[in-house]
Write an enzyme that holds these catalytic residues in place. Structure first.
Site, PDB file in Angstrom:
ATOM      1  N   CYS A  89       2.032  -2.105 -24.774  1.00  0.00           N
ATOM      2  CA  CYS A  89       1.604  -1.496 -23.518  1.00  0.00           C
ATOM      3  C   CYS A  89       2.500  -1.902 -22.339  1.00  0.00           C
ATOM      4  O   CYS A  89       2.222  -1.559 -21.202  1.00  0.00           O
ATOM      5  CB  CYS A  89       0.153  -1.816 -23.209  1.00  0.00           C
ATOM      6  SG  CYS A  89      -0.135  -3.549 -22.920  1.00  0.00           S
TER       7      CYS A  89
ATOM      8  N   HIS B 189       0.822  -1.206   0.000  1.00  0.00           N
ATOM      9  CA  HIS B 189       0.000   0.000   0.000  1.00  0.00           C
ATOM     10  C   HIS B 189       0.854   1.253   0.000  1.00  0.00           C
ATOM     11  O   HIS B 189       0.527   2.257  -0.623  1.00  0.00           O
ATOM     12  CB  HIS B 189      -0.924  -0.003   1.219  1.00  0.00           C
ATOM     13  CG  HIS B 189      -2.097  -0.908   1.034  1.00  0.00           C
ATOM     14  ND1 HIS B 189      -2.809  -1.432   2.067  1.00  0.00           N
ATOM     15  CD2 HIS B 189      -2.659  -1.376  -0.092  1.00  0.00           C
ATOM     16  CE1 HIS B 189      -3.785  -2.189   1.588  1.00  0.00           C
ATOM     17  NE2 HIS B 189      -3.708  -2.173   0.282  1.00  0.00           N
TER      18      HIS B 189
HETATM   19  C1  PEP Z   1       2.689  -6.711 -19.580  1.00  0.00           C
HETATM   20  O1  PEP Z   1       2.751  -7.878 -19.192  1.00  0.00           O
HETATM   21  O2  PEP Z   1       3.557  -6.170 -20.292  1.00  0.00           O
HETATM   22  C2  PEP Z   1       1.535  -5.862 -19.203  1.00  0.00           C
HETATM   23  C3  PEP Z   1       1.368  -4.666 -19.720  1.00  0.00           C
HETATM   24  O3  PEP Z   1       0.685  -6.330 -18.290  1.00  0.00           O
HETATM   25  P1  PEP Z   1       0.993  -6.414 -16.701  1.00  0.00           P
HETATM   26  O4  PEP Z   1       2.255  -5.653 -16.437  1.00  0.00           O
HETATM   27  O5  PEP Z   1      -0.195  -5.840 -16.037  1.00  0.00           O
HETATM   28  O6  PEP Z   1       1.131  -7.875 -16.488  1.00  0.00           O
END
Ligand code: PEP
Ligand code: MG
Length: 763
Positions: free
Chosen positions: A683, A367
């Protein structure tokens, strides 16, 4: 032998002063192993020497005085070969070197083992005997095991400064301690340790005759604590998003829990005083949490203990430790340091004085880390086995980007750190000036920049309005912040606020991706290999109830809008896509019917999959037939391609998205997806790193999604490079054999473009 080894280590670890601990260690080893000599030599890298630091059996007056070169004598040979050396008759060995001061003429049998920490030889531990014999395999194994166990203690002691060999010479040249990045930013400040004044764990239990008085004392203390916690949660509300302050709900729930009060009062009835009764009950609760497999649940033990210590302080009628801390004046900004920084500790600390956070234990899941990110305060978590004394009232450089902490700064290092901070400020100013300008490269290629959201999507969107939308909304975060599954209505409200805030921008909502390192406290999953286990789509397909409620909430939230994109995490087979699409269709038809009754329009959402499990790289054309878009999750893709746990500090140096195999996989994904004419976003964290974004753009990626902090920086990089140039760099990059070579080439390139400094790739 194993029990003796355990005992030796335990006793050794309990002695604070390392010189004393080593002296005791050699005695214990000599007695246990029944040998004539046991000695420890420590390495001084500045002078390239090994120094006799503790011995029993050799001449005591030689301690601290006998020093040998790194390659000198048998001790030097052990260090050089980095492996044990077991010799029947040492004086006959060609590398034997006679040191008259130690008086070792009568000893023949010799065994030495290097003490190694993170590939570095810290010293040598050796045993000797008068007889001519070879040490047994058991003896050799004992010494190796012992050496491995004491290595960390030696490193720590050296850091804390309790080790004193060779006239206070430092043994290691660097004071860098690596932890886990908790919240980004750089700060040079003074560590202020928040030491709890009254700790239930060390509280000595006492009896009391006055039952009524103890009950009233306990109840009053709970009441005071309740109002203190309410005040704290009010205080932070101004600084943090609303959903983060939900952390305080947990404290209220604990305080309101009838069972806790009942159990404490039951103990008081047994004759214990209020504080001792609280101790018994809380220790029992905390132990249960601490022993849970699930890291999120283990973290909750911290909350229970923190809260109980607050009740205890109120039972005793004392003031809070913070009052004392803030009375001390400092020229440097404060870095709050605690064994386990808790959310209320952060809330208590006046925001304008809080410049950084170090939590000795904890992860970026804690947290405290979540709060730090929300408050924009740099933080490093998980600096294991470092004593608080090392940090308290000491000058510290904290790097929340890499998780690095530098202590005992030399004048040169201090200047370097100050330069880094000045560069960061300068860069931020430059970047801010261009923040509103479009993300177009110098040769005219437009790149779409999107935000990774979740913690509080709306706030991130408000602050970084220039983004083209949300490329990844991690829906699991609001699930993790609660103590139960959010209802469809709660989810609807959350999703609707996001979709309706920017109806013109695409919003990609990922279905629940829990499991792995993202546990739900109310839905515990215990697995030996959680990252290879019941995670993401695997879990939600097994629980269509959870999946359908979430998708329905998303669809209802998109009524009258057309910006919803649904993203499926952890896809490893086409069957999962088909099954998920079947459920989405079912939810769609249900919501459409409801919408029709209300005279509203429901648009079909775009459905995409995360490319983060290596298997799908080899099925891109087939996958493309089933979905509308792809989103590459470089965080997990790197983890699974390299077989390196993304959260394991021990293998952190192996985890790099700049590994040539990862880059080749990314290139392959882009090339095949382009042939299939399917849009792809990246992403993962790589998209938010200047070097990563540069390489991805050169590969052909034109949609990058990142955390809101990185958005402006990447926008600035895009505006200062040309794709044509970057493509030349990429050709070179893809020919490299190691991640280090890749990083070097990219950093050189950034340097020539005057984009170096803080934009350099780090790992
Ligand atoms: C990833 O795995 O690159 C991703 C964007 O998802 P997370 O970091 O939430 O697993
Ligand atoms: Mg992932």
């Amino acid at each position: 032998m194993l029990t003796s080894l355990k005992k030796i280590i335990q006793e050794f670890a309990q002695i604070q002063d390392l010189n004393k601990a080593l002296s005791r260690l050699v005695v214990m080893v000599k007695e246990t192993m029944d040998v004539d000599v046991c000695s420890i030599y420590l390495a001084n890298y500045a002078k390239q020497e090994l120094i006799l630091t503790a011995t029993v059996g050799l001449d005591q007056s030689a301690v601290g005085k006998v020093k040998m070169g790194f390659y000198e004598g048998l001790i030097g040979l052990v260090g050089d070969r980095e492996e044990p050396l077991n010799i029947e008759n040492a004086p006959e060995h060609p590398r034997f070197k006679h040191f008259p001061e130690v008086k070792e003429e009568k000893f023949h049998a010799f065994i030495g083992t290097p003490i190694i920490h993170q590939r570095k030889v810290l010293g040598i531990i050796a045993m000797q005997q008068t007889s001519i014999r070879r040490f047994s395999e058991d003896e050799e194994a004992f010494l190796t095991t012992l050496a491995a166990q004491i290595a960390l203690e030696i490193v720590n002691a050296e850091m804390v400064g309790t080790l004193n060999v060779d006239n206070h010479q430092q043994l290691l040249e660097s004071r860098v301690v690596n932890g886990i990045p908790g919240s980004p930013g750089l700060i040079l400040g003074q560590g202020i340790s928040y030491k709890i004044k009254h700790d239930l764990r060390t509280w000595v239990a006492k009896k009391s005759d006055d039952l009524a008085q103890q009950i009233s004392l306990y109840r009053k203390a709970v009441e005071i604590t309740r109002s203190q916690v309410s005040k704290l949660s009010e205080q932070v509300k101004e600084n943090i998003p609303e959903d983060v302050s939900a952390i305080f709900q947990l404290y209220h729930q604990l305080l309101d829990a009838n069972s806790l009060g009942r159990e404490v009062e039951h103990k008081i009835h047994e004759g214990w005083d209020a504080a001792s009764s609280l101790k018994f009950v809380v220790e029992n609760y905390a132990n249960r949490f601490e022993n849970m497999e699930d890291p999120y649940m283990r973290e909750r033990a911290v909350d229970i203990i923190d809260l109980s210590n607050r009740i205890l302080t109120n039972i005793v009628g004392d003031s809070n430790p913070l009052a004392d801390i803030l009375n001390e004046k400092s020229d440097l900004p404060y870095i709050l340091v605690a064994q386990e920084v808790s959310a209320p500790m952060l809330a208590e600390f006046p925001r304008h004085l809080l410049a950084g956070i170090i939590s000795i234990t904890g992860s970026n899941n804690s947290h405290a880390a979540i709060l730090a990110r929300a408050m924009g305060v740099p933080a490093v978590m998980g600096l294991h086995k470092i004593s608080l004394n090392l940090l308290n009232k000491k000058e510290i450089f904290l790097d929340g980007y890499s998780g690095r902490v530098i202590l005992k700064l030399s004048d040169t290092t201090r200047r370097e750190c100050q330069n880094l901070i000045a560069q960061e400020e300068e860069l931020q100013t430059k970047i801010a000036k261009e923040a509103e300008y479009p993300s177009i490269t110098q040769d005219g290629k437009a790149i779409s920049l999107l935000v990774n959201a979740g913690l509080s999507a709306t706030i991130e969107m408000e602050q970084f309005i220039q983004g083209d939308g949300v490329g990844l909304y991690r829906t699991e975060i609001p699930f993790m912040m609660r103590e139960r599954f959010p209802s469809e209505q709660e989810q609807f409200e959350l999703y609707h606020s996001l979709l309706s805030a920017y109806p013109q921008k695409e919003i990609t909502m990922r279905t629940l991706d829990v499991g792995g390192d993202k546990p739900l406290s109310y839905f515990p999953i215990v697995e030996d290999n959680p990252f290879l286990g019941w995670r993401g789509i695997r879990l939600t397909l097994d629980h269509p109830d959870i999946f359908l409620v979430q998708v329905r909430a998303m669809l209802r939230a998109s009524l009258g809008l057309s910006n919803l994109h649904i993203l499926l995490p952890m896809i490893s087979s086409i069957n999962e896509v088909k099954e998920a699409k079947r459920l989405i269709k079912q939810a769609f038809l249900e919501v459409k019917e409801e919408a029709f009754k209300q005279g509203k329009l429901l648009s079909k959402p775009a459905v995409g999959v995360m490319l983060e499990v290596p298997a799908v790289i080899f099925q891109i054309p087939q996958l493309a037939q089933h979905v509308d878009f792809f989103s590459v999750g470089t965080n997990d893709l790197t983890q699974y391609l390299l077989a390196v746990d993304r959260n394991n500090a021990r293998v952190a140096s192996l985890y790099s998205s700049y590994h040539p195999s990862v880059l080749n996989a990314l290139q392959q994904i882009m090339t095949i997806s382009a042939k299939e004419n399917i849009p792809v976003t990246v992403c993962g964290e790589l998209a938010g790193e200047p070097a990563g974004a540069l390489i991805l753009m050169a590969m052909g990626y034109s949609k990058l999604s990142m955390n809101a902090y990185s958005l402006r920086k990447i926008n600035w990089v895009i505006r200062n490079i040309s794709i044509n140039d970057a493509e030349g760099l990429l050709k070179q990059v893809l020919r490299q054999e190691t991640q280090q070579e890749v990083i070097e080439i990219i950093n050189d390139y950034l340097e020539t473009k005057e984009l170096g400094g803080l934009l350099r790739a780090g790992k």
